[in-house]
Write an enzyme that holds these catalytic residues in place. Structure first.
Site, PDB file in Angstrom:
ATOM      1  N   HIS A 107       9.313   2.505 -69.491  1.00  0.00           N
ATOM      2  CA  HIS A 107       9.790   3.062 -70.761  1.00  0.00           C
ATOM      3  C   HIS A 107      10.844   4.109 -70.430  1.00  0.00           C
ATOM      4  O   HIS A 107      10.725   4.804 -69.425  1.00  0.00           O
ATOM      5  CB  HIS A 107       8.644   3.737 -71.529  1.00  0.00           C
ATOM      6  N   GLU A 135       9.626  13.747 -75.771  1.00  0.00           N
ATOM      7  CA  GLU A 135       8.745  12.970 -74.887  1.00  0.00           C
ATOM      8  C   GLU A 135       8.399  13.759 -73.623  1.00  0.00           C
ATOM      9  O   GLU A 135       7.258  13.708 -73.152  1.00  0.00           O
ATOM     10  CB  GLU A 135       9.414  11.626 -74.557  1.00  0.00           C
ATOM     11  N   TYR A 150       3.434   6.748 -79.094  1.00  0.00           N
ATOM     12  CA  TYR A 150       4.114   5.627 -79.762  1.00  0.00           C
ATOM     13  C   TYR A 150       3.962   5.678 -81.285  1.00  0.00           C
ATOM     14  O   TYR A 150       4.140   4.651 -81.954  1.00  0.00           O
ATOM     15  CB  TYR A 150       3.592   4.299 -79.220  1.00  0.00           C
ATOM     16  N   ASN A 155       6.630  -4.588 -69.753  1.00  0.00           N
ATOM     17  CA  ASN A 155       8.031  -4.564 -69.319  1.00  0.00           C
ATOM     18  C   ASN A 155       8.336  -3.430 -68.340  1.00  0.00           C
ATOM     19  O   ASN A 155       9.465  -2.977 -68.231  1.00  0.00           O
ATOM     20  CB  ASN A 155       8.981  -4.569 -70.521  1.00  0.00           C
ATOM     21  N   LYS A 168       4.966   1.662 -66.207  1.00  0.00           N
ATOM     22  CA  LYS A 168       3.850   1.161 -67.025  1.00  0.00           C
ATOM     23  C   LYS A 168       2.764   0.475 -66.184  1.00  0.00           C
ATOM     24  O   LYS A 168       2.981   0.160 -65.002  1.00  0.00           O
ATOM     25  CB  LYS A 168       4.410   0.198 -68.077  1.00  0.00           C
TER      26      LYS A 168
HETATM   27  P1  CMP Z   1       9.142   0.835 -74.915  1.00  0.00           P
HETATM   28  O1  CMP Z   1      10.512   1.214 -74.510  1.00  0.00           O
HETATM   29  O2  CMP Z   1       8.026   1.464 -74.159  1.00  0.00           O
HETATM   30  O3  CMP Z   1       8.937   1.137 -76.479  1.00  0.00           O
HETATM   31  C1  CMP Z   1       8.045   0.422 -77.288  1.00  0.00           C
HETATM   32  C2  CMP Z   1       7.426  -0.749 -76.587  1.00  0.00           C
HETATM   33  O4  CMP Z   1       6.798  -1.717 -77.386  1.00  0.00           O
HETATM   34  C3  CMP Z   1       8.506  -1.505 -75.869  1.00  0.00           C
HETATM   35  O5  CMP Z   1       8.988  -0.759 -74.770  1.00  0.00           O
HETATM   36  C4  CMP Z   1       7.794  -2.805 -75.520  1.00  0.00           C
HETATM   37  O6  CMP Z   1       7.161  -2.754 -74.271  1.00  0.00           O
HETATM   38  C5  CMP Z   1       6.700  -2.894 -76.594  1.00  0.00           C
HETATM   39  N1  CMP Z   1       6.798  -4.085 -77.391  1.00  0.00           N
HETATM   40  C6  CMP Z   1       5.841  -5.028 -77.502  1.00  0.00           C
HETATM   41  N2  CMP Z   1       6.235  -5.995 -78.337  1.00  0.00           N
HETATM   42  C7  CMP Z   1       7.470  -5.666 -78.788  1.00  0.00           C
HETATM   43  C8  CMP Z   1       8.398  -6.288 -79.682  1.00  0.00           C
HETATM   44  N3  CMP Z   1       8.135  -7.437 -80.289  1.00  0.00           N
HETATM   45  N4  CMP Z   1       9.577  -5.649 -79.900  1.00  0.00           N
HETATM   46  C9  CMP Z   1       9.855  -4.473 -79.291  1.00  0.00           C
HETATM   47  N5  CMP Z   1       9.002  -3.842 -78.441  1.00  0.00           N
HETATM   48  C10 CMP Z   1       7.830  -4.434 -78.188  1.00  0.00           C
END
Ligand code: CMP
Length: 140
Positions: free
Chosen positions: A117, A128, A51, A114, A11
């Site tokens: 993904h 995906e 998403y 984070n 990311k």
């Molecule tokens: P990802 O695995 O990319 O899938 C959805 C993303 O939403 C997740 O990782 C997080 O980076 C993001 N995200 C942001 N806020 C939240 C939240 N409160 N709960 C879960 N995912 C979140």
């Protein structure tokens, strides 16, 4: 256990800090092989489409803005039970909950930023992968 594929995104928080290699090394050390990889600037439409499953969530707009805030590296990973192997090395979504040694524990800045993904099932991995790659771009 069979050799399978999963989909990964490094990311914008990680590309901004020049961590593409460090994240990829973690993936490789976990037994995963990068069989496709490209650095792209996602469009708003791509991020919203990717998403779409989260579009009713309160964090959706922020998530889309974050994912287009800089380049990402999209990858196809191959290995024994690749979805699980990748999820294990990624760690929990929220870095505060991530186990020692995981990518998110070491590198993630927040639950949004984070660092990575990873697909959550074989079925979603195929969807995906197909979203970002043609079959001829994947070289096992
Ligand atoms: P990802 O695995 O990319 O899938 C959805 C993303 O939403 C997740 O990782 C997080 O980076 C993001 N995200 C942001 N806020 C939240 C939240 N409160 N709960 C879960 N995912 C979140």
């Amino acid at each position: 256990m069979a050799v399978t594929r999963t989909f990964s995104i490094i990311k914008p928080d990680a590309t901004r800090r020049n961590l593409t290699g460090a994240v990829t090394k973690k993936l490789e050390d976990a037994g995963l092989r990068v069989v496709a990889s490209k650095r792209i600037q996602m469009t708003k439409e791509q991020a919203e489409g990717f998403y779409a499953v989260h579009k009713e969530r309160p964090f959706f707009n922020d998530l889309v803005s974050f994912m287009i805030s800089g380049p990402v590296v999209v990858q196809v990973l191959e290995g024994e039970d690749a979805v699980k192997a990748n999820r294990d090395v990624m760690g929990a979504t929220n870095p505060a909950d991530a186990a020692e040694g995981t990518i998110r524990k070491e590198f993630a800045e927040s639950i949004e930023a984070n660092s990575v993904h990873g697909s959550d099932s074989d079925e979603n991995a195929k969807i995906e992968i197909d979203f970002f790659f043609n079959e001829d771009e994947i070289v096992g």
